[in-house]
Motif scaffolding. Structure first.
Motif, PDB file in Angstrom:
ATOM      1  N   GLU A   1      11.980   2.163   1.329  1.00  0.00           N
ATOM      2  CA  GLU A   1      13.248   3.120   1.231  1.00  0.00           C
ATOM      3  C   GLU A   1      14.447   2.497   2.281  1.00  0.00           C
ATOM      4  O   GLU A   1      14.281   2.704   3.370  1.00  0.00           O
TER       5      GLU A   1
ATOM      6  N   TRP B   1      -1.240   6.731   4.916  1.00  0.00           N
ATOM      7  CA  TRP B   1       0.231   6.264   3.558  1.00  0.00           C
ATOM      8  C   TRP B   1       0.063   7.562   2.670  1.00  0.00           C
ATOM      9  O   TRP B   1      -1.066   7.265   1.830  1.00  0.00           O
ATOM     10  N   GLY B   2       1.102   9.338   3.259  1.00  0.00           N
ATOM     11  CA  GLY B   2       0.944   9.920   1.601  1.00  0.00           C
ATOM     12  C   GLY B   2       2.093   9.414   0.831  1.00  0.00           C
ATOM     13  O   GLY B   2       2.644   8.486   0.607  1.00  0.00           O
ATOM     14  N   SER B   3       1.775  10.792   0.307  1.00  0.00           N
ATOM     15  CA  SER B   3       2.921  10.671  -0.712  1.00  0.00           C
ATOM     16  C   SER B   3       4.399  10.740  -0.229  1.00  0.00           C
ATOM     17  O   SER B   3       5.423  10.577  -0.853  1.00  0.00           O
ATOM     18  N   ASP B   4       4.379  11.261   0.833  1.00  0.00           N
ATOM     19  CA  ASP B   4       5.408  11.415   1.427  1.00  0.00           C
ATOM     20  C   ASP B   4       5.452  11.024   2.852  1.00  0.00           C
ATOM     21  O   ASP B   4       4.224  11.704   3.735  1.00  0.00           O
ATOM     22  N   ARG B   5       6.603  10.843   3.969  1.00  0.00           N
ATOM     23  CA  ARG B   5       7.038  10.515   5.535  1.00  0.00           C
ATOM     24  C   ARG B   5       5.470  12.152   5.860  1.00  0.00           C
ATOM     25  O   ARG B   5       5.480  11.709   7.101  1.00  0.00           O
TER      26      ARG B   5
ATOM     27  N   ASN C   1      11.107   1.604  10.377  1.00  0.00           N
ATOM     28  CA  ASN C   1      10.751   2.557   9.702  1.00  0.00           C
ATOM     29  C   ASN C   1       9.692   2.369   9.916  1.00  0.00           C
ATOM     30  O   ASN C   1       8.847   3.824  10.157  1.00  0.00           O
TER      31      ASN C   1
ATOM     32  N   THR D   1       0.561  -1.178   0.002  1.00  0.00           N
ATOM     33  CA  THR D   1      -0.027  -0.282   0.132  1.00  0.00           C
ATOM     34  C   THR D   1       0.886   1.178   0.014  1.00  0.00           C
ATOM     35  O   THR D   1       0.617   2.264   0.155  1.00  0.00           O
ATOM     36  N   THR D   2       1.666   0.791   0.790  1.00  0.00           N
ATOM     37  CA  THR D   2       3.510   1.849   0.849  1.00  0.00           C
ATOM     38  C   THR D   2       4.686   2.313   0.797  1.00  0.00           C
ATOM     39  O   THR D   2       5.090   0.874   0.971  1.00  0.00           O
TER      40      THR D   2
ATOM     41  N   TYR E   1       7.714   6.209  12.257  1.00  0.00           N
ATOM     42  CA  TYR E   1       6.819   7.072  11.706  1.00  0.00           C
ATOM     43  C   TYR E   1       5.881   6.735  12.074  1.00  0.00           C
ATOM     44  O   TYR E   1       5.027   7.379  12.572  1.00  0.00           O
TER      45      TYR E   1
ATOM     46  N   LEU F   1       6.318   3.688   1.267  1.00  0.00           N
ATOM     47  CA  LEU F   1       7.227   4.699   2.498  1.00  0.00           C
ATOM     48  C   LEU F   1       8.568   4.326   3.352  1.00  0.00           C
ATOM     49  O   LEU F   1       9.357   4.743   4.367  1.00  0.00           O
ATOM     50  N   PHE F   2       8.050   3.021   3.789  1.00  0.00           N
ATOM     51  CA  PHE F   2       9.333   2.244   4.702  1.00  0.00           C
ATOM     52  C   PHE F   2       9.954   0.910   4.160  1.00  0.00           C
ATOM     53  O   PHE F   2      10.892   0.435   4.648  1.00  0.00           O
TER      54      PHE F   2
END
Lengths: 551, 300
Positions: free
Chosen positions: A40, B191-195, B257, A34-35, B261, A37-38
């Motif tokens: 990376e 969950w966005g385009s970035d953190r 990570n 789903t993302t 977050y 983000l984690f």
């Protein structure tokens, strides 16, 4: 190096799908998330793999190809230089003689023989076929012609040793006949060559002999028998014989039991070259089981002949039917014997009479007489016993067969006979007492059907007053006892005890070879090594594959 | 795949339990009357707010004559006006919500329905804003329990928005429509385009002087890296791809990570006193609703 199935090399074409699958495997699996983000900055990434890791992928592919090459090589059935590439037929004769139970090294000759046979089966090439025959008497085909080594191994491993020394000749004859249906088939005999009857040279020609075992020290019981004696009801004689096969005396202990109870213990010295034997005489009306246990001092390589068993049947009552006018001599001579029951009838036995012995005194048996044991005293006519020729006045006893059991201890030379009848004995009759060519006592009393003719009138002689008369009656009755046959223990016998191998003198033309005694890995088929190497490679490759993604 | 039929999303059992939840809510929010809450607006009530100089056009009835006698100046006496509360549900409808078992979007819609029912029952004005929809088709503020069924129809018909939505952009777009200030409940996976996308979106809400509450909806599988292997990861929302070798080390890095977050979001909410619920969809919806009632800040 040659290959029995070279067409298997075409299987190398499987390398193409292996490479294809390898390439497919290199494509990454897609996973939806789903993302990111984690994810990376996660290390390692595929494109950041060190060089040696990339090389390991290549090594993995090479290992797979090598694995395939080894498997194909194994399937192609490689053979070493010198091995035949032509399919052959083999007739394997396995000698199950009891002497194969003798020690041979750490095991027995039988185990050595089986191992030799199994090695021979394992050495069969592609397309070879074999049959296994247990060379007993009669011989038994354990496996028909087959190329399936698993089946052949199975029947060989299940083969059983025989209780006696075998006669190898019928098996050799069978093998020679099988060669006719399979021209070119090789006959291989695995034996210690201790045979009851040595085969002739012709039957051993074209036979490859695998000689099993070497000489071993042995002593054992070669005879153990219990024999009823005709001297009286229940009397018996026990005999034992011990032999050995060395050049020096062998000492040991012999233990005898009677119905489980200790009977005798003897310290025995068995001389070389001749047997040691001993007899016991006793009486017993009941059944008896004798056992003999021989324990030699020192080494002994064959245990099957160290124990023996003999049986003595119980003495049973004998029924005698006397078909006669009153005759006190006969009645007393018969009735005074132990376990003999006498019944006098006249003029004929009752229908369905089950007597063990029927004596017709001055009478004839009824028409169609089928009695088991019949004694005819002065029969007035001809019959199955012979043809009546005419009177024989005042005959003199000229000859008596004293060796016959019937006449044992019966002295009839001085018997005075007033008159007798001359008979021409029936075929097969034996003359026990003779008067110058005219039989006075004759018949067939040694085996069934028993019949006996006393060709003179007892009342017209002094025979009944002599001691020979009751002795003859006793011999006559005792011979009827079914236990009169000697009971001999089923020991392997002198041939087995001697363990004399006769290959050298009987099989001069035979090719005598010792079984292969190499290391275990020599017997493993050559292609097995390829298969094992392939398996090892498979494990290495799998290890590489799993480590690549988990470390 | 997110459900579209109202029966599949809100079955009879769901509605029955909502009623029970409503009763429980009255016990938990003890002593409150209907539509009773403070408002920044001034009006008529019994609670004094402040004085203001009289200007032309003001209602002279509110002149405080006692103050005029003392100060010789006309002033108006202002009272705190009681009015309806506006509750805005910002429902994340981006592609990342269309994932999991059960689907996070379905779960979020049930949460919105439940909280919306409580709000409507409390005579608050409830609106639903599907973040990411283009153009923005939101459920205009409505009041009264009779609006609940249309709300359910609206939620059931809501589609998952296509890929590429930014939480901050979508929030800003809604705020440009100048909604009445009130309570904004964000129901999203954040969950966005970035953190920083989700945090910036929350900043914008706060800057617009709305009260803010956040419910972060996650699937259990999102919280772990999964089985080891070599993967090409595909972001379902933005379509980005990334090739990774997932082993123990990278799984631990993923976990670090993720936890970092989550902690960032918690720290933000603590700092700004924003009620926050971080739950995964394994938690039954009604447990979540009760939790929100107990924690407070999501309904009044």
């Amino acid at each position: 190096m040659k290959f029995l199935w070279p067409i298997a090399w075409s299987l190398l074409g499987l390398a193409l799908p292996v490479i294809l699958f390898y390439l497919i495997r290199q494509r990454l699996r897609t996973k939806s998330v789903t993302t990111l983000l984690f994810w990376e900055n996660l290390a390692p990434k595929v494109h950041n793999l060190p060089l040696w890791r990339k090389l390991r992928r290549l090594v993995s592919l090479l290992l797979q190809l090598l694995l395939l090459a080894l498997i194909v090589t194994a399937v192609a059935r490689p053979i070493l230089p010198g091995q035949s590439t032509v399919a052959s037929s083999l007739i394997l004769l396995l000698d199950p003689s009891v002497t194969m139970a003798a020690q041979s090294g750490a095991g027995t000759r039988w185990q050595d023989a089986k191992n030799t046979a199994l090695h021979r089966i394992d050495a069969m090439g592609f397309g070879d076929e074999a049959t296994v025959i247990l060379a007993g008497d009669p011989p038994r085909v354990l496996s028909p012609w087959t190329g399936r080594r698993g089946d052949l191994r199975q029947v060989i491993e299940a083969a059983q040793i025989a209780p006696t020394v075998t006669d190898i000749r019928p098996a050799l004859s069978l093998a020679q006949n099988l060669v006719l249906s399979h021209p070119g088939a090789a006959i291989e005999l695995i034996s210690d060559t201790v045979w009851s009857v040595p085969p002739d040279k012709d039957s051993l020609s074209r036979v490859k002999l695998d000689l099993i075992g070497s000489g071993v020290t042995n002593s054992g019981i070669t005879l153990f028998s219990a024999r009823p004696l005709p001297a009286g009801a229940g009397e018996y004689q026990l005999a034992i014989k011990i032999e050995q096969n060395t050049a020096t005396p062998i000492n040991g202990e012999l233990t005898l039991t009677q119905n489980g109870h200790l009977m005798d213990v003897l310290q025995v010295t068995v001389p070389p070259g001749q047997p040691w034997q001993k007899f016991w005489r006793a009486q017993s009306m009941d059944a008896v089981v004798f056992t003999a246990q021989w324990k030699p001092q020192g080494e002994d390589g064959f245990a099957n002949d160290q124990q023996a068993t003999a049986h003595l049947e119980p003495v049973r009552e004998i029924k005698v039917t006397l078909v006669s006018a009153p005759n006190p001599f006969l009645e007393v001579a018969l009735g005074s014997q132990t376990l003999v029951k006498v019944q006098r009838v006249f003029p004929a036995p009752a229908p369905g009479d089950t007597a063990d012995l029927t004596i017709f005194n001055d009478t004839l048996p009824p028409a169609g007489w089928t009695g088991k044991n019949t004694v005819l005293i002065n029969p007035p006519q001809s019959g199955f016993w012979g043809e009546r020729v005419g009177p024989n006045d005042k005959p003199l006893v000229s000859e008596a067969d004293k060796d016959a059991p019937l006449m044992r201890f019966a002295e009839v030379n001085d018997v005075q006979l007033h008159s007798a009848t001359e008979f021409k004995p029936a075929a097969g009759a034996h003359v026990y007492v003779d008067s110058f060519g005219k039989p006075l006592i004759y018949g067939h009393w040694e085996s069934n059907p028993r019949w006996l003719v006393i060709a003179f009138d007892l009342d017209q002689s002094d025979f009944v007053f002599r001691t020979a008369f009751p002795i003859l009656c006793a011999n006559m009755v005792q011979a009827l006892r079914p236990d009169a046959i000697t009971d001999t223990s089923d020991v392997p016998g002198p041939v087995a005890t001697q363990l004399k191998q006769m290959a050298a003198k009987s099989g001069a033309s035979a090719q005598i070879e010792q079984p292969a005694t190499g290391h275990w890995w020599v017997a493993i088929p050559f292609w097995w090594w390829f298969a094992c190497a392939a398996l090892l490679l498979l494990l290495i490759e799998w290890s590489l594959y799993t480590r690549r993604i988990t470390e | 795949m997110a459900a579209t039929a109202i029966d599949a999303l809100f079955d009879r059992e769901f509605l029955k339990r909502l009623e029970a939840l409503s009763l429980a809510a009255r016990q938990l929010v003890r002593g409150r009357m209907k539509a009773e809450r403070r408002s920044s607006a001034r009006g008529s009530s019994v609670e004094f707010a402040e004085y203001r100089p009289f200007t032309e056009g003001d209602d002279w009835r509110y002149i405080d004559w006692n103050a005029f006698a003392r100060w010789r100046q006309l002033v108006l006496k202002l009272f705190i006006e009681e009015e309806d509360l506006y509750i805005h549900f910002l429902l994340d409808g981006t592609a990342s919500m269309n994932w999991g078992e059960p689907v996070k979007f379905d779960y979020a819609r049930q949460v919105v329905a439940g909280l919306g029912y409580l709000g409507l029952s409390n005579l608050d004005r409830v609106s639903v804003i599907p973040l990411g929809s283009e153009p923005l088709q939101w459920w205009l503020p409505s009041r009264g329990r009779e609006r609940f069924l249309p709300l359910l129809h609206y939620l059931a018909a809501l589609p998952v928005i296509g890929a590429g939505a930014h939480l901050e952009t979508a929030t800003r777009k809604w705020l440009t429509m100048k909604p009445r200030r009130g309570l904004v409940v964000v129901v999203s996976d954040l969950w966005g385009s970035d953190r920083g996308d989700a945090l910036r979106a929350m900043d914008r809400i706060r800057y617009a002087r709305h009260e803010l509450a956040v419910i972060q909806v996650m699937d259990e599988a999102e919280q772990t890296a999964g089985a080891a292997g070599e993967y090409e990861l595909v972001d379902t929302e933005y379509g980005h791809r990334r090739k990774v070798i997932l082993d123990r080390a990278s799984a631990k890095e993923f976990d670090d990570n993720f936890q970092h977050y989550q902690e960032t979001v918690r720290a933000y909410c603590r700092r700004h006193r924003v009620p926050l619920l971080q739950i995964n969809t394994r938690l039954p919806v009604f447990d979540l609703l009760l939790k929100s009632l107990r924690q407070g800040g999501f309904v009044r």
